[in-house]
Motif scaffolding. Structure first.
Motif, PDB file in Angstrom:
ATOM      1  N   GLY A 138       2.453  13.622   4.163  1.00 28.93           N
ATOM      2  CA  GLY A 138       1.698  14.769   3.664  1.00 28.93           C
ATOM      3  C   GLY A 138       0.993  14.486   2.357  1.00 28.93           C
ATOM      4  O   GLY A 138       1.361  13.584   1.594  1.00 28.93           O
ATOM      5  N   GLY A 139      -0.050  15.273   2.087  1.00 26.38           N
ATOM      6  CA  GLY A 139      -0.802  15.089   0.848  1.00 26.38           C
ATOM      7  C   GLY A 139      -1.452  13.726   0.796  1.00 26.38           C
ATOM      8  O   GLY A 139      -1.960  13.205   1.786  1.00 26.38           O
ATOM      9  N   ARG A 140      -1.422  13.106  -0.391  1.00 23.72           N
ATOM     10  CA  ARG A 140      -1.986  11.762  -0.563  1.00 23.72           C
ATOM     11  C   ARG A 140      -0.873  10.730  -0.705  1.00 23.72           C
ATOM     12  O   ARG A 140      -0.985   9.770  -1.457  1.00 23.72           O
ATOM     13  N   ARG A 141       0.208  10.957   0.019  1.00 26.81           N
ATOM     14  CA  ARG A 141       1.332  10.038  -0.066  1.00 26.81           C
ATOM     15  C   ARG A 141       1.130   8.806   0.793  1.00 26.81           C
ATOM     16  O   ARG A 141       2.082   8.207   1.290  1.00 26.81           O
ATOM     17  N   GLY A 142      -0.071   8.425   1.034  1.00 28.18           N
ATOM     18  CA  GLY A 142      -0.365   7.263   1.850  1.00 28.18           C
ATOM     19  C   GLY A 142      -1.734   7.409   2.467  1.00 28.18           C
ATOM     20  O   GLY A 142      -2.687   7.825   1.815  1.00 28.18           O
ATOM     21  N   MET A 143      -1.831   7.075   3.731  1.00 26.40           N
ATOM     22  CA  MET A 143      -3.101   7.188   4.447  1.00 26.40           C
ATOM     23  C   MET A 143      -2.794   7.804   5.807  1.00 26.40           C
ATOM     24  O   MET A 143      -2.030   7.227   6.592  1.00 26.40           O
ATOM     25  N   GLU A 144      -3.374   8.966   6.093  1.00 23.54           N
ATOM     26  CA  GLU A 144      -3.045   9.689   7.318  1.00 23.54           C
ATOM     27  C   GLU A 144      -4.272   9.855   8.208  1.00 23.54           C
ATOM     28  O   GLU A 144      -5.345  10.226   7.739  1.00 23.54           O
ATOM     29  N   GLY A 145      -4.082   9.575   9.494  1.00 22.83           N
ATOM     30  CA  GLY A 145      -5.147   9.803  10.470  1.00 22.83           C
ATOM     31  C   GLY A 145      -6.349   8.898  10.329  1.00 22.83           C
ATOM     32  O   GLY A 145      -7.454   9.276  10.742  1.00 22.83           O
ATOM     33  N   ARG A 166      -4.875  -4.642   5.096  1.00 29.28           N
ATOM     34  CA  ARG A 166      -5.815  -3.736   4.426  1.00 29.28           C
ATOM     35  C   ARG A 166      -5.345  -2.288   4.526  1.00 29.28           C
ATOM     36  O   ARG A 166      -5.486  -1.517   3.577  1.00 29.28           O
ATOM     37  N   TYR A 167      -4.813  -1.921   5.688  1.00 27.35           N
ATOM     38  CA  TYR A 167      -4.255  -0.570   5.824  1.00 27.35           C
ATOM     39  C   TYR A 167      -3.171  -0.346   4.766  1.00 27.35           C
ATOM     40  O   TYR A 167      -3.136   0.691   4.093  1.00 27.35           O
ATOM     41  N   ALA A 168      -2.274  -1.309   4.642  1.00 29.12           N
ATOM     42  CA  ALA A 168      -1.168  -1.190   3.689  1.00 29.12           C
ATOM     43  C   ALA A 168      -1.691  -1.121   2.255  1.00 29.12           C
ATOM     44  O   ALA A 168      -1.176  -0.348   1.434  1.00 29.12           O
ATOM     45  N   GLU A 169      -2.718  -1.909   1.959  1.00 32.24           N
ATOM     46  CA  GLU A 169      -3.287  -1.911   0.607  1.00 32.24           C
ATOM     47  C   GLU A 169      -3.894  -0.555   0.261  1.00 32.24           C
ATOM     48  O   GLU A 169      -3.626   0.009  -0.815  1.00 32.24           O
ATOM     49  N   SER A 170      -4.678   0.010   1.165  1.00 29.27           N
ATOM     50  CA  SER A 170      -5.302   1.314   0.908  1.00 29.27           C
ATOM     51  C   SER A 170      -4.247   2.405   0.746  1.00 29.27           C
ATOM     52  O   SER A 170      -4.349   3.272  -0.126  1.00 29.27           O
ATOM     53  N   ALA A 171      -3.208   2.363   1.586  1.00 32.90           N
ATOM     54  CA  ALA A 171      -2.156   3.366   1.500  1.00 32.90           C
ATOM     55  C   ALA A 171      -1.373   3.224   0.201  1.00 32.90           C
ATOM     56  O   ALA A 171      -0.956   4.222  -0.397  1.00 32.90           O
ATOM     57  N   ARG A 172      -1.160   1.994  -0.249  1.00 28.96           N
ATOM     58  CA  ARG A 172      -0.427   1.772  -1.505  1.00 28.96           C
ATOM     59  C   ARG A 172      -1.188   2.340  -2.693  1.00 28.96           C
ATOM     60  O   ARG A 172      -0.596   2.961  -3.590  1.00 28.96           O
ATOM     61  N   VAL A 173      -2.500   2.148  -2.723  1.00 28.71           N
ATOM     62  CA  VAL A 173      -3.313   2.702  -3.813  1.00 28.71           C
ATOM     63  C   VAL A 173      -3.246   4.224  -3.793  1.00 28.71           C
ATOM     64  O   VAL A 173      -3.082   4.869  -4.839  1.00 28.71           O
ATOM     65  N   ASN A 174      -3.351   4.822  -2.611  1.00 25.01           N
ATOM     66  CA  ASN A 174      -3.230   6.280  -2.495  1.00 25.01           C
ATOM     67  C   ASN A 174      -1.860   6.756  -2.960  1.00 25.01           C
ATOM     68  O   ASN A 174      -1.734   7.786  -3.634  1.00 25.01           O
ATOM     69  N   TYR A 216      -8.653  -0.365  19.949  1.00 27.11           N
ATOM     70  CA  TYR A 216      -9.571   0.769  19.792  1.00 27.11           C
ATOM     71  C   TYR A 216      -9.667   1.510  21.126  1.00 27.11           C
ATOM     72  O   TYR A 216      -9.692   0.871  22.188  1.00 27.11           O
ATOM     73  N   PRO A 217      -9.699   2.852  21.140  1.00 27.23           N
ATOM     74  CA  PRO A 217      -9.627   3.767  19.997  1.00 27.23           C
ATOM     75  C   PRO A 217      -8.173   4.124  19.650  1.00 27.23           C
ATOM     76  O   PRO A 217      -7.310   4.144  20.517  1.00 27.23           O
ATOM     77  N   ASP A 218      -7.937   4.406  18.396  1.00 25.13           N
ATOM     78  CA  ASP A 218      -6.611   4.808  17.928  1.00 25.13           C
ATOM     79  C   ASP A 218      -6.761   5.333  16.496  1.00 25.13           C
ATOM     80  O   ASP A 218      -7.842   5.211  15.897  1.00 25.13           O
ATOM     81  N   ARG A 219      -5.725   5.927  15.999  1.00 27.37           N
ATOM     82  CA  ARG A 219      -5.646   6.334  14.598  1.00 27.37           C
ATOM     83  C   ARG A 219      -4.317   5.846  14.037  1.00 27.37           C
ATOM     84  O   ARG A 219      -3.347   5.696  14.776  1.00 27.37           O
ATOM     85  N   VAL A 220      -4.300   5.610  12.730  1.00 26.31           N
ATOM     86  CA  VAL A 220      -3.069   5.139  12.096  1.00 26.31           C
ATOM     87  C   VAL A 220      -2.726   6.031  10.904  1.00 26.31           C
ATOM     88  O   VAL A 220      -3.611   6.603  10.259  1.00 26.31           O
ATOM     89  N   SER A 221      -1.436   6.153  10.643  1.00 20.63           N
ATOM     90  CA  SER A 221      -0.935   6.752   9.417  1.00 20.63           C
ATOM     91  C   SER A 221      -0.032   5.725   8.758  1.00 20.63           C
ATOM     92  O   SER A 221       0.785   5.084   9.440  1.00 20.63           O
ATOM     93  N   VAL A 222      -0.192   5.563   7.452  1.00 23.02           N
ATOM     94  CA  VAL A 222       0.492   4.491   6.725  1.00 23.02           C
ATOM     95  C   VAL A 222       1.202   5.080   5.513  1.00 23.02           C
ATOM     96  O   VAL A 222       0.597   5.820   4.735  1.00 23.02           O
ATOM     97  N   TYR A 223       2.480   4.755   5.361  1.00 22.73           N
ATOM     98  CA  TYR A 223       3.285   5.320   4.275  1.00 22.73           C
ATOM     99  C   TYR A 223       4.095   4.235   3.569  1.00 22.73           C
ATOM    100  O   TYR A 223       4.454   3.226   4.178  1.00 22.73           O
TER     101      TYR A 223
END
Length: 330
Positions: A138-145, A166-174, A216-223
């Protein structure tokens, strides 16, 4: 009205409601503000009169000692151990088991209960899958959707391994910068942790474990989550990261990240800043709380399915409902 102390005792922490899942800065240890607390007051004819003067500010070393005591309180904050972790395939197992119950025939009330279980799996899967391991969503606790882009696939027609990093890097910054909203008094300092200005966080190493190839296609959420209870003397921390596939509703990859706390001005490692420690201690408490909540919810769903099984196919007089096929027999 007396002011609440900034540092919550262990007993108070243990009795906190599991429904409170957001960070509130006024509940943190807040070591630099602790000296300003505890002014006793009384009310007479509608006026509030202080009875004691605020204590004098305490030296930083004394406040750091308080941090150690606070960390000890957080380490003992759980009143009881969390429920055991569920199977990694608890979602698909529940859906299959509910389907078997329906095949053998369910009454209207049982159909309603079965539908409630399936609805919970469909709508809560992400929070439960991540939360059962202590990840906060929830919120900006990572990268959602985050949408998987077609160009992120390689010649083997699956998402390239480097893309997960890269997914992990973006989620870590968030994950780091979202604390600026949690702790607005140090908002700029939180944002600067991801810049080379003063004290910053540097990725020392990252290890990835791939569970299955996403396409593809898919969505990811990263925490991300803290692996261990932080201490004032820490000069680094280990973060665990989970990458969830929305299409498959399960973990696609995991990463382990070793983060160094670095003083850019002094060009050396440094201890964790007090404002970071304050928030990370509360984050650790919330991780433990979310683990208990999510696992409890999953086992609640499992128990409901077990009850349905005993009422349908898992009883002595159970007969499979073949529907129209039964009437076709000669």
């Amino acid at each position: 009205m007396p002011l609440r102390p900034r540092i919550k005792p262990a007993a108070s922490i243990a009795s906190s409601s599991s429904s409170s899942r957001s960070l509130h800065f006024d509940r943190l240890p807040a070591l630099r503000l602790a000296a300003a607390a505890a002014v006793s007051t009384t009310t007479t004819t509608g006026r509030t009169t202080p009875l004691t003067a605020p204590p004098r500010p305490r030296p930083l070393l004394s406040l750091l000692r308080t941090t150690a005591a606070s960390a000890s309180a957080y380490s003992n904050s759980a009143s009881e151990p969390p429920p055991p972790p569920p199977s990694s395939r608890w979602q698909s197992d529940l859906v299959a088991r509910v389907g078997k119950c329906i095949i053998f025939g369910c009454g209207p009330a049982q159909v309603s209960r079965a539908a409630a279980v399936l609805r919970a799996v469909a709508t809560e899967w992400r929070a439960l899958a991540a939360g059962s391991e202590g990840f906060l969503t929830g919120g900006r606790r990572g990268m959602e959707g985050q949408q998987v882009v077609w160009g992120e696939q390689d010649s083997f027609q699956h998402v390239n391994n480097a893309t997960y990093i890269r997914y992990a890097e973006s989620a870590r910054v968030n994950w780091i910068t979202h604390f600026a909203g949690v702790d607005p008094a140090h908002g700029n300092e939180w944002r600067e942790l991801m810049t080379p200005k003063a004290t910053g966080l540097i990725l020392k190493s990252i290890k990835a474990e791939y569970k299955f190839p996403m396409t593809y296609p898919d969505r990811v959420s990263v925490y991300h989550k803290l692996r261990s209870l932080p201490e004032a003397s820490d000069t680094s921390l280990i973060l665990d990261c989970v990458i969830l596939s929305h299409k498959h509703r399960r973990v696609a990859a995991r990463t382990e990240e070793d983060i160094v706390i670095y003083d850019y001005k002094g060009a050396r490692k440094t201890a964790m800043p007090p404002f970071v420690l304050d928030v990370f201690l509360e984050t650790w408490r919330l991780q433990e709380e979310e683990t208990r909540r999510a696992r409890g919810r999953i086992w609640e769903l499992v128990k409901e399915v077990e009850t349905l099984e005993k009422e349908t196919w898992n009883r002595e007089d159970a007969v499979e409902d073949l529907g129209a096929a039964a009437g076709q027999k000669s």
